[in-house]
Write a protein that holds these residues in place. Structure first.
Motif: not given
Length: 450
Positions: A351, A401, A404, A443
């Motif tokens: 990510r 997520w 984020w 996360p």
């Protein structure tokens, strides 16, 4: 519909599906709604769905009609015997011809002497009056998702598709097909690929993923432009094509398709950096080095540009320059230009790795906007003609997520974030291939300044 479903005619073309009072205690409408869910846009799931529908059609008469209609709505064929049996089923039950809207040809026999592709338009000539979509998907040797074995997989393997010289003529009989998807196919010559595409008169959407050509060859006549950028022939190449998707296709083939179809394209998807096939046989005359991989100057009606980002883009400065040149060549006549950014394959990124790549791409795109004739206004308008850019980032991840990702997306495009020109499309992963390298991570806690 797979070979076993074609062979079992009891579920397909007669009424021998026996009633079973204990089959279900639910109302038939509930069962039909569940049966309707057995449909997928992905070839991998489509094969499994066809097997499940075949079993549903054999449960009872109450399930038979709905299962049969869905089974024939999207037909899956794996080899030549399956094609022949399917053709025989349609001959014995002509009413089923009206059910077929999508046809998928998949398996490991496409690049063999037993390839069913050349016989497909002949065996089904005049039998599919409502066919809208054709998918041709070769299962590679390293793919394990398709465990069904074909009795013809031992046929002699070939380097490319063994197409009949008049295949395009026979294929043109599918006059209602508007969507063509081809995956992991190798053509002997680019001209064969071009003739297949151009043979479908109603074609509007074309997907080319992992498509190769052994020999590039000269540019086909109906793809040659005049000095003014207008196609030379009276009938342009694929005149109704509006959406073109090119992933894992050699850039020289992609460049030809975009140039020929550009004046009437509405949507285009490409991957960066571009794919160069080192094994392709090129024309004898030296080729000119292109500073722009995909020239969008002819795409004057292009509304949407999708760009798949590969990890190599972060380390290849020349590819970043070509990305900038491609975007700079996009001179649409439309007031709104929309670009979508997404990872080419999520499993190639962590990510944070993709967020870092987005930051690099964001700098390139924002510098391009700032270098325009007029800077972005509060409405994200740029240029003297009032063109407006909207940038979307497409992401597949779990809901935890979302915040984020949105924080990082805004940081990657600070100018567009202030002018409300950056957006994020966020959806859960539909398949395992959409999972990140660190898909099991949690996360981090977002910090806020007080």
């Amino acid at each position: 519909m797979n070979p076993s479903s074609v062979a079992s005619e009891s579920a397909m073309d007669d009424d021998r599906a026996h009633p079973n009072p204990n089959a279900s205690r639910f109302p038939v409408e509930v069962c039909e709604n569940i049966i309707d869910k057995l449909y997928s846009l992905f070839v991998i799931e489509r094969v499994e769905d066809s097997r499940a529908l075949h079993r549903c059609a054999l449960v009872c008469r109450a399930w038979r009609v709905r299962s049969q209609r869905n089974l024939f709505y999207s037909v899956v064929l794996r080899d030549l015997p399956a094609l022949q049996k399917f053709s025989a089923v349609l001959d014995n039950a002509p009413h089923l011809c009206e059910y077929v809207y999508e046809l998928t040809l998949t398996g490991r026999t496409l690049h063999t002497t037993a390839s069913p592709l050349s016989l497909l338009p002949i065996a089904l000539h005049g039998k599919l009056p409502k066919l809208q979509e054709v998918t041709i998907n070769r299962v590679r040797e390293d793919e394990v998702w398709d465990s069904t074995a074909s009795e013809l997989e031992s046929a002699k393997s070939l380097q490319y598709l063994p197409l009949h010289p008049r295949f395009a003529l026979y294929f043109s009989a599918f006059t209602t097909v508007s969507r063509l998807h081809i995956f992991d196919l190798t053509f002997g010559h680019f001209n064969e690929m071009a003739r297949m595409i151009n043979s479908l008169p109603a074609l509007r959407i074309l997907h080319c993923v992992g498509v190769r050509c052994v020999t590039l060859g000269p540019l086909p006549f109906n793809m040659k432009p005049r000095a003014g950028g207008i196609n030379a022939p009276a009938t342009p190449f694929a005149p109704n094509l509006q959406e073109l998707y090119l992933y894992g296709t050699d850039i020289r083939c992609a460049r030809r398709l975009v140039s020929a179809c550009g004046p009437h394209l509405r949507e285009l998807r490409v991957a960066m950096p571009s794919f160069h096939d080192p094994e392709m046989v090129l024309p004898g005359d030296p080729t000119t080095e292109h500073t722009v991989d995909v020239d969008l100057s002819l795409c004057t009606t292009l509304e949407r540009l999708d760009i798949g980002l590969d990890p190599e883009l972060a380390t290849n400065g020349q590819s970043l320059e070509k990305l900038e040149a491609m975007l700079n060549s996009w001179d649409s006549k439309l007031p709104l230009q929309v670009a979508y950014l997404q990872p080419d394959y999520e499993q190639d990124f962590t990510r944070q790795g993709f967020a870092d790549l987005l930051a690099t791409v964001g700098r390139v795109m924002e510098e391009l906007l700032q270098d325009s004739s007029a800077p972005p206004s509060a409405d994200a308008e740029v240029g003297e003609q009032g063109r407006r850019w909207d940038i979307y980032v497409d992401l597949h991840d779990w809901e935890v997520w979302r915040d984020w990702w949105w924080t990082h997306v805004q940081k990657c495009f600070p100018t567009l974030a202030k002018s409300h020109g950056i957006w994020m499309n966020f959806n859960p992963p539909p398949l395992a291939g959409y999972k990140w390298k660190d898909s099991d991570a949690s996360p981090p806690m977002l910090t806020t300044n007080t």
